[in-house]
Design an enzyme around this catalytic site. Structure first.
Site, PDB file in Angstrom:
ATOM      1  N   CYS A  34       0.832  -1.214   0.000  1.00 41.42           N
ATOM      2  CA  CYS A  34       0.000   0.000   0.000  1.00 41.42           C
ATOM      3  C   CYS A  34       0.860   1.256   0.000  1.00 41.42           C
ATOM      4  O   CYS A  34       0.642   2.166  -0.814  1.00 41.42           O
ATOM      5  CB  CYS A  34      -0.958  -0.032   1.183  1.00 41.42           C
ATOM      6  SG  CYS A  34      -0.214  -0.554   2.737  1.00 41.42           S
TER       7      CYS A  34
HETATM    8  N1  LIG Z   1      -3.902  -4.317   5.391  1.00 46.75           N
HETATM    9  C1  LIG Z   1      -3.405  -3.655   4.366  1.00 46.75           C
HETATM   10  O1  LIG Z   1      -3.568  -2.433   4.244  1.00 46.75           O
HETATM   11  C2  LIG Z   1      -2.635  -4.373   3.294  1.00 46.75           C
HETATM   12  C3  LIG Z   1      -2.270  -3.657   2.157  1.00 46.75           C
HETATM   13  C4  LIG Z   1      -1.522  -4.292   1.150  1.00 46.75           C
HETATM   14  C5  LIG Z   1      -1.148  -5.606   1.332  1.00 46.75           C
HETATM   15  N2  LIG Z   1      -1.498  -6.273   2.447  1.00 46.75           N
HETATM   16  C6  LIG Z   1      -1.048  -7.655   2.576  1.00 46.75           C
HETATM   17  O2  LIG Z   1      -2.163  -8.524   2.486  1.00 46.75           O
HETATM   18  C7  LIG Z   1      -1.945  -9.672   3.331  1.00 46.75           C
HETATM   19  C8  LIG Z   1      -3.103  -9.752   4.305  1.00 46.75           C
HETATM   20  O3  LIG Z   1      -3.098  -8.572   5.087  1.00 46.75           O
HETATM   21  P1  LIG Z   1      -4.283  -8.213   6.068  1.00 46.75           P
HETATM   22  O4  LIG Z   1      -4.068  -6.819   6.477  1.00 46.75           O
HETATM   23  O5  LIG Z   1      -5.580  -8.622   5.478  1.00 46.75           O
HETATM   24  O6  LIG Z   1      -3.934  -9.190   7.300  1.00 46.75           O
HETATM   25  P2  LIG Z   1      -4.931  -9.799   8.382  1.00 46.75           P
HETATM   26  O7  LIG Z   1      -6.102  -8.918   8.536  1.00 46.75           O
HETATM   27  O8  LIG Z   1      -4.079 -10.099   9.571  1.00 46.75           O
HETATM   28  O9  LIG Z   1      -5.402 -11.170   7.698  1.00 46.75           O
HETATM   29  C9  LIG Z   1      -4.539 -12.256   7.474  1.00 46.75           C
HETATM   30  C10 LIG Z   1      -5.344 -13.453   6.968  1.00 46.75           C
HETATM   31  O10 LIG Z   1      -4.487 -14.576   6.806  1.00 46.75           O
HETATM   32  C11 LIG Z   1      -4.899 -15.650   7.684  1.00 46.75           C
HETATM   33  N3  LIG Z   1      -3.649 -16.131   8.298  1.00 46.75           N
HETATM   34  C12 LIG Z   1      -2.930 -15.522   9.247  1.00 46.75           C
HETATM   35  N4  LIG Z   1      -1.774 -16.205   9.479  1.00 46.75           N
HETATM   36  C13 LIG Z   1      -1.792 -17.269   8.666  1.00 46.75           C
HETATM   37  C14 LIG Z   1      -0.903 -18.344   8.440  1.00 46.75           C
HETATM   38  N5  LIG Z   1       0.263 -18.460   9.100  1.00 46.75           N
HETATM   39  N6  LIG Z   1      -1.224 -19.270   7.507  1.00 46.75           N
HETATM   40  C15 LIG Z   1      -2.396 -19.175   6.836  1.00 46.75           C
HETATM   41  N7  LIG Z   1      -3.289 -18.176   7.040  1.00 46.75           N
HETATM   42  C16 LIG Z   1      -2.986 -17.231   7.922  1.00 46.75           C
HETATM   43  C17 LIG Z   1      -5.872 -15.045   8.666  1.00 46.75           C
HETATM   44  O11 LIG Z   1      -6.981 -15.866   8.988  1.00 46.75           O
HETATM   45  P3  LIG Z   1      -6.905 -17.257   9.734  1.00 46.75           P
HETATM   46  O12 LIG Z   1      -5.892 -17.072  10.821  1.00 46.75           O
HETATM   47  O13 LIG Z   1      -8.281 -17.537  10.184  1.00 46.75           O
HETATM   48  O14 LIG Z   1      -6.481 -18.240   8.688  1.00 46.75           O
HETATM   49  C18 LIG Z   1      -6.459 -13.890   7.864  1.00 46.75           C
HETATM   50  O15 LIG Z   1      -7.513 -14.353   7.032  1.00 46.75           O
HETATM   51  C19 LIG Z   1      -0.605  -9.442   4.033  1.00 46.75           C
HETATM   52  O16 LIG Z   1       0.412 -10.131   3.384  1.00 46.75           O
HETATM   53  C20 LIG Z   1      -0.412  -7.938   3.923  1.00 46.75           C
HETATM   54  O17 LIG Z   1       0.950  -7.575   3.925  1.00 46.75           O
HETATM   55  C21 LIG Z   1      -2.249  -5.695   3.430  1.00 46.75           C
END
Ligand SMILES: NC(=O)c1ccc[n+]([C@@H]2O[C@H](COP(=O)([O-])OP(=O)(O)OC[C@H]3O[C@@H](n4cnc5c(N)ncnc54)[C@H](OP(=O)(O)O)[C@@H]3O)[C@@H](O)[C@H]2O)c1
Length: 335
Positions: free
Chosen positions: A149
Site C-alpha cells: 500500500c
Molecule cells: N492491510 C493492508 O492495508 C494491506 C495492504 C496491502 C497488502 N497487504 C497484505 O495482504 C496480506 C493480508 O493482510 P491483512 O491486512 O488482510 O492481514 P490480516 O487482517 O491479519 O489477515 C490475514 C489473513 O491470513 C490468515 N492467516 C494468518 N496467518 C496465517 C498463516 N500463518 N497461515 C495461513 N493463514 C494465515 C488469517 O486468517 P486465519 O488465521 O483464520 O487463517 C487472515 O484471514 C498481508 O500479506 C499484507 O501484507 C495488506
C-alpha cells in the site's frame, strides 16, 4: 469473457474481506472458496453481516480451494510463499497480496525481512502488479505480486517526476496509514485508546516497503533511486496519505509540472491528477489514487500529495484490476 473460478485464501483478514466483497459482485468471478483457518465451517455472515450470501468459510486446503482456477492469496508475508508455489505447481494463476514475491532478489528479501526466501525460484517469473507500469506483463503473468500500500501511493506519486528526470534521484516519502494497514491482528499498539486522537511515526529508516519503492522506481527509470521513507500510524480506519519530496533538477513552473503529470496519467482509469489537494475521504472505499504535484519555486522542491485506500488501490482493488487485465475484462470491471 469467460467467468473464472476464484478462491480467496486469508478471506477473514482485512485485505481478504475486501477481495471477497469485490469478488461477489464482479461479473467475471465465480467465488468458489473463501478460506480461513479460524473461521472454516462458519457462515460468511459471521464476518460480513446478515446480508452475506449463504456460503461458508472453508479450510485453506479444502476441495473448494483446489477447484479454483485463480487464487487470491491474502495471507501474511512468509505464510504465502510456499502456498503460492503449491498452487502454481497445480497450474493455477495466483495473485499474491503479500510481500513474498514483490522483490526480485532473494538476498534483498533476506536483508529486509530477516528470513531466507522459501521459494526464490519464483521471484524471477513473478510480475509486479502495478498496472500503471506493467500492464503488458500482467496480461501474460502466471503469478502476480500485488504492490504494497505504501509503495503504491509513493510510486504513483513519484513516477512522472522521476521518469521525466525532473527531480534528483534521492527522494523523501512521508506517509500516514490508517489502522487497517496493520491487519486484523489484535495488539496493544493498534488498540483504540493507543491510536485514537493520536499519531505516531514508526519504522524509519528501515521499513520493509523501502526496498520495494526503490526497486520499482529504479527499474522503471533506469536510474538508481534512493528513498528516505518515514511511515506514520494515523487515527483513521483506512487510507494512505503520502507527502513526497524531491529536489528539482531544473526550474519548473507549476504549469510545467501539472502538464507533465496529467500527460503521464492521461489514459489511466484509476489515477487522477487533481486541481485541488487530495482528500483522503475522496479515495476511501475506491480503487482511485489522487495526486497533486506542487512546485515550491522558493526552495526548488517538488512536493507531491498522493492518496489511496490501502485496502483497495493498495491491496484488493489493485488485485482485481490485475485480474481484469490478466483475463481480458474491462480494467474497471467490478471496481
Ligand atoms: N492491510 C493492508 O492495508 C494491506 C495492504 C496491502 C497488502 N497487504 C497484505 O495482504 C496480506 C493480508 O493482510 P491483512 O491486512 O488482510 O492481514 P490480516 O487482517 O491479519 O489477515 C490475514 C489473513 O491470513 C490468515 N492467516 C494468518 N496467518 C496465517 C498463516 N500463518 N497461515 C495461513 N493463514 C494465515 C488469517 O486468517 P486465519 O488465521 O483464520 O487463517 C487472515 O484471514 C498481508 O500479506 C499484507 O501484507 C495488506
Amino acid at each position: 469473457m469467460e467467468t473464472k473460478k476464484v478462491a480467496i485464501v486469508g478471506a477473514s483478514g482485512y485485505a481478504g474481506m475486501e477481495a471477497v466483497k469485490l469478488g461477489l459482485s464482479h461479473p467475471g468471478i465465480e467465488l468458489v472458496a473463501c478460506a480461513s483457518r479460524n473461521n472454516a465451517g462458519h457462515p460468511l455472515s459471521k464476518l460480513f453481516g446478515p446480508n452475506a450470501p449463504d456460503m461458508e468459510f472453508c479450510a485453506t486446503d479444502s476441495a473448494d480451494v483446489k477447484s479454483a482456477e485463480v487464487i487470491f492469496s491474502c495471507l501474511p508475508h512468509c505464510a504465502s510463499a510456499k502456498r503460492v508455489k503449491e498452487w502454481h505447481g497445480e497450474g493455477k494463476m495466483v495473485i499474491d497480496l503479500s510481500a513474498d514475491f514483490r522483490l526480485k532478489s532473494a538476498s534483498v528479501f533476506k536483508e529486509w525481512y530477516g528470513k531466507e526466501h522459501e521459494v526464490p525460484e519464483l521471484l524471477g517469473p513473478t510480475v509486479y502488479g502495478l498496472p500503471e507500469i506493467n500492464r503488458y506483463k500482467i496480461k501474460e503473468a502466471r503469478i502476480i505480486a500485488v504492490p504494497g500500500c505504501y509503495p503504491t501511493a509513493t510510486v504513483l506519486g513519484l513516477l512522472p517526476a522521476i521518469k521525466n528526470e525532473m527531480v534528483e534521484p534521492a527522494v523523501i516519502a512521508n506517509a500516514v496509514t490508517g489502522v487497517s494497514g496493520a491487519g486484523r491482528q489484535a495488539s496493544e499498539a493498534f488498540s483504540f485508546c493507543e491510536v485514537n486522537e493520536s499519531m505516531k511515526g514508526y519504522g524509519a529508516p528501515t521499513h520493509r516497503h523501502t526496498p520495494e519503492m526503490e526497486e520499482v522506481l529504479s527499474g522503471f527509470s533506469g536510474v538508481k533511486i534512493k528513498v528516505s521513507f518515514v511511515p506514520h500510524l494515523g487515527s483513521f480506519n483506512r487510507g494512505i496519505y503520502a507527502t513526497l519530496y524531491g529536489k528539482m533538477e531544473n526550474t519548473f513552473s507549476q504549469e510545467d509540472m501539472e502538464e507533465a503529470y496529467k500527460e503521464f496519467y492521461k489514459d489511466e482509469p484509476f489515477v487522477t491528477v487533481c486541481d485541488e489537494n487530495p482528500k483522503l475521504s475522496d479515495v476511501q472505499g475506491t480503487n482511485h489514487c489522487h495526486i497533486k504535484p506542487i512546485v515550491d519555486e522558493r526552495t526548488g522542491q517538488l512536493i507531491i500529495f498522493s492518496a489511496i485506500d490501502n485496502l483497495l488501490k493498495g491491496a484488493a482493488g489493485q488485485a482485481v484490476q490485475c485480474f481484469n487485465i490478466r483475463f481480458g475484462f474491462a480494467e474497471t470491471a467490478g471496481l
